[in-house]
Enzyme design. Structure first.
Site, PDB file in Angstrom:
ATOM      1  N   HIS A  81      52.930 -12.148  35.536  1.00 33.12           N
ATOM      2  CA  HIS A  81      52.983 -11.099  36.559  1.00 33.12           C
ATOM      3  C   HIS A  81      52.869 -11.666  37.965  1.00 33.12           C
ATOM      4  CE1 HIS A  81      48.429 -10.919  36.127  1.00 33.12           C
ATOM      5  NE2 HIS A  81      48.518 -10.696  37.433  1.00 33.12           N
ATOM      6  N   ASP A 217      50.992 -13.619  29.098  1.00 40.44           N
ATOM      7  CA  ASP A 217      51.108 -13.480  30.562  1.00 40.44           C
ATOM      8  C   ASP A 217      51.065 -14.853  31.223  1.00 40.44           C
ATOM      9  OD1 ASP A 217      51.169 -12.552  33.136  1.00 40.44           O
ATOM     10  OD2 ASP A 217      49.570 -11.085  32.882  1.00 40.44           O
ATOM     11  N   SER A 642      44.069 -13.664  39.093  1.00 41.48           N
ATOM     12  CA  SER A 642      45.222 -13.704  38.193  1.00 41.48           C
ATOM     13  C   SER A 642      45.911 -15.054  38.310  1.00 41.48           C
ATOM     14  CB  SER A 642      46.211 -12.594  38.552  1.00 41.48           C
ATOM     15  OG  SER A 642      45.692 -11.331  38.220  1.00 41.48           O
TER      16      SER A 642
END
Length: 707
Positions: A81, A217, A642
């Site tokens: 992402h 991810d 992240s």
């Protein structure tokens, strides 16, 4: 007082902090060395925070996400992402990397990342408090704000005299302490590999912030520099960057109970905010923001329905909106479940009673507490109005017009006197930001977004609306999209070199609207700056009181996250809830069970074939008897983390942190070790996908992974 703050920030009395809690500064690692050792760290904890030694020399930032180097050739691992915007930017009908994934077979096949993409390599984080507050000690309001901003700019300018450096000065503990963060700025960033959307975004919004999770991810960028090693914009002759250090891929994956740590750049937390700020956030502002994002997402989905080109253009914008709207839902539910506001109020009352109990403490902190009460009330009212006024900038061409006109007005000043974001150091970002619109804009969708923004904006009382906007908009409303030239990238960029007089003489309806609203925008900004100056003075003293209060209780505080490098650690751990047990790992079989072949749960055929055959090779976990996909840990992270590499006790790469759980996102305001969990993609699943599913053998060889 200054000595007290530094002793509290870097001292050795950290034993009262929970092991799982804390976004620690690198300089604080010696203070928690014993805790780290007891938790299982196999490295020398006293040197762990040294920015000149691995593993921290391998840690990087993407300016919103975290990352790390995994090879000597500048290969960077981060979340899917986090590279999603670049996947979207390089996609189009007939070349849908969002769905199909992307793998560069050679260096020459690696694609330029989305405009504005950067890789920042951390080099230094040093205390500059004395230089920051010099001359501001007795000032208030706008004068204080201006002095602090001038000092900040001077420190940044001095730092950036070194070529290819990006520097920033950030406040800690409400401005009690300031550190300058120095990073090497790499401008040529290229997309190397991203698995199919059915891997990197498996589960989509349905599984976002949820457990069990089965999302791969992860994705890879590469940093490039000029042949002489200097940072340079994209050019075919550029070569891979050679980092000072890179992370070794662990030969063995983690098991439940293992020590893990994460280093990255967490964005913003609010754990030191006042009770009044917490009450406003959870009773007023966050419910409004959640609803506005929900409406925004619905409007985009409706506007792009049946239009593949528009769907691709708005995929990245929609993903961001959906991520935050769900986070807000979790924050609201989590705050209610733990009685957060009541706990904050009880803690605040105890602190204030402690201050009042001693005349010296009352003299030192009492006035600041009273000032905070007044300023927080003013700030809350301003934030509520700004939440609706700011919606107008979701119309991309209006936002571009305002940005370009502001550039013209700022260029009338010497560079050092310009506002942050409008100095010469910021021009490249602005050009790239305006360029990126060309692949993320559709006139029909933009108009639908503007119509929705206007409907919300008009709910504001007349005195809180922009009078200039209300006066100017009707005259141009019907012509905005038909007559503007800003949809053309060359025209849009050309405005950055035009004088303010050219804007003021323009007939372009968006430009006219930007000019009409400029003066009132600046007047509102001036009020906000005056309030910020007073707030910094009050909050810095207030936080000095909070630090003293914590020290009196034998506790050490870490500063709220602010986008600077932090270190956190914990253990691989599931958790039990009433009537429900969460295991620490999810598995490939669980992924296959979730697969429906439709929408968000559509894993690649090749992956499913391998799972059915249980063809996991050396990547299976002996303790599980199968291939792990994701795992839970107790490390303390937030947005901005992240893409942070997860390291084992020896500092080796064992996965990537990519999410939290919905019941734990309230940790931005208050950490609860019983509830808080971080979700990581397991390195074994990453390597298996690269090897068995996508054939990314070139990258595995580059990372030194034996097959």
């Amino acid at each position: 007082m200054r000595r007290l703050i530094l002793a509290t920030l870097l001292g050795t009395a950290a034993s009262a902090a929970m092991a799982e809690e804390g976004m620690w500064l690198p300089g604080q690692t010696p203070a928690i060395a014993e805790q780290l050792k007891q938790a299982g760290l196999a490295l020398d904890a006293r040197t762990l925070g040294d920015l000149n030694r691995p593993p921290l020399t391998a840690i990087a930032s993407l300016g919103g996400c975290s990352a790390a180097f995994l090879s000597p050739q500048g290969l960077v691992a981060t979340n899917h992402h986090c590279v999603y915007g670049s996947i979207q930017y390089n996609s189009k009908p007939g070349q849908d990397y969002l769905t199909d994934g992307f793998l560069a077979k050679t260096l020459g096949d690696e694609l330029p990342a989305a405009p504005g993409s950067r890789i920042y390599v951390i080099e230094d984080l040093r205390d500059v408090t004395a230089a920051m507050v010099k001359g501001a000690e007795k000032l208030t309001g706008r004068a204080r704000y201006d002095r602090l901003e001038a000092n900040r700019k001077a420190l940044i300018a001095a730092c950036e005299q070194q070529p290819s450096r990006r520097c920033d000065v950030r406040p800690y503990f409400g401005g009690q302490t300031y550190f300058l963060q120095q990073q090497l700025e790499i401008q040529d960033v290229r997309l190397v590999y991203a698995p199919a959307g059915g891997v990197g975004n498996f589960g989509g919004e349905t599984d976002n912030w949820m457990w069990p999770r089965h999302t791969g991810d992860f994705g890879f960028y590469r940093a490039y520099v000029a042949p002489n090693g200097a940072s340079a914009p994209y050019a075919k002759e550029n070569v891979p960057f050679r980092p000072k250090a890179f992370l070794k891929i662990a030969d063995k994956g983690v098991e439940e109970g293992d020590f893990v740590m994460v280093a990255g750049f967490p964005g913003v937390t609010f754990r030191h905010r006042t009770a009044a700020e917490a009450r406003f956030a959870f009773e007023t502002l966050t419910p409004l923001q959640q609803r506005l994002l929900n409406d925004y997402s619905d409007r985009i989905q409706s506007a792009v329905a049946g239009n593949q080109a528009a769907t691709i253009k708005y995929a990245s914008i929609l993903k961001g909106a959906d991520n935050y709207k769900k986070k807000y839902i979790g924050e609201l539910a989590g705050a209610e479940a733990m009685g957060l506001v009541a706990k904050k109020e009880a803690d605040e009352a105890a602190f204030r009673a402690w201050v009042k109990a001693d005349p010296k403490r009352d003299a030192a902190f009492g006035a600041a507490i009273a000032d905070m009460d007044r300023l927080v009330a003013e700030q809350n009212a301003a934030e509520l109005a700004d939440a609706r006024r700011g919606l107008l900038n979701r119309a991309q061409l209006f936002g571009a017009a305002r940005l370009a006109y502001r550039w013209a007005k700022e260029r009338e000043k010497p560079d050092a006197a310009r506002e942050p974001g409008f100095q010469d150091r910021d021009r490249a970002f602005t050009v790239q930001r305006l360029t990126a619109i060309e692949r993320r804009y559709d006139a029909g969708v933009d108009r639908a977004i503007l119509d929705h923004a206007l409907a919300e904006y008009r709910k504001l009382p007349a005195e809180e609306r922009h009078k200039s906007f209300d006066a100017a908009y009707p005259a141009v409303a019907d012509r905005l999209y038909a007559e503007t030239g800003l949809a053309d990238t060359k025209t849009r960029l050309g405005w950055l070199d035009q004088p303010a007089s050219a804007f003021e003489a323009s007939n372009d309806p968006f430009i006219r609207l930007a000019v009409a609203t400029y003066a009132e925008d600046r007047a509102g900004e001036d009020k906000a700056k005056a309030r910020a100056g007073d707030m910094q003075k009050a909050r810095a003293t207030y936080m000095a009181g909070r630090l003293a209060y914590a020290a009196a209780q034998g506790r050490t505080l870490y500063p709220d996250a602010n986008g600077s490098l932090r270190f956190t650690y914990g253990k691989v751990s599931g958790k039990a809830r009433d009537g429900l047990a969460w295991t620490a790992f999810t598995t490939a079989e669980g992924l296959a069970a979730k697969h429906t072949g439709k929408g968000e749960f559509d894993a690649p055929d090749r992956m499913l074939e391998l799972i059915r055959a249980k063809d996991y090779g050396r990547y299976a976990a002996p303790s599980l008897g199968t291939l792990p996909v994701d795992y839970l840990s107790t490390v303390d992270i937030t947005n901005g983390n992240s893409g942070s590499s997860t390291l084992n006790a020896r500092g080796e790469f064992v996965g990537l942190a990519f999410d939290g759980t919905l019941d734990g996102v309230v940790a931005d305001w208050m950490f609860n070790p019983v509830v808080n969990r971080t979700i990581h993609v397991d390195s074994r699943f990453m390597l298996w996908t690269m090897d068995k599913v996508d054939g990314a053998t070139r990258l595995l060889d580059e990372m030194g992974v034996a097959r």
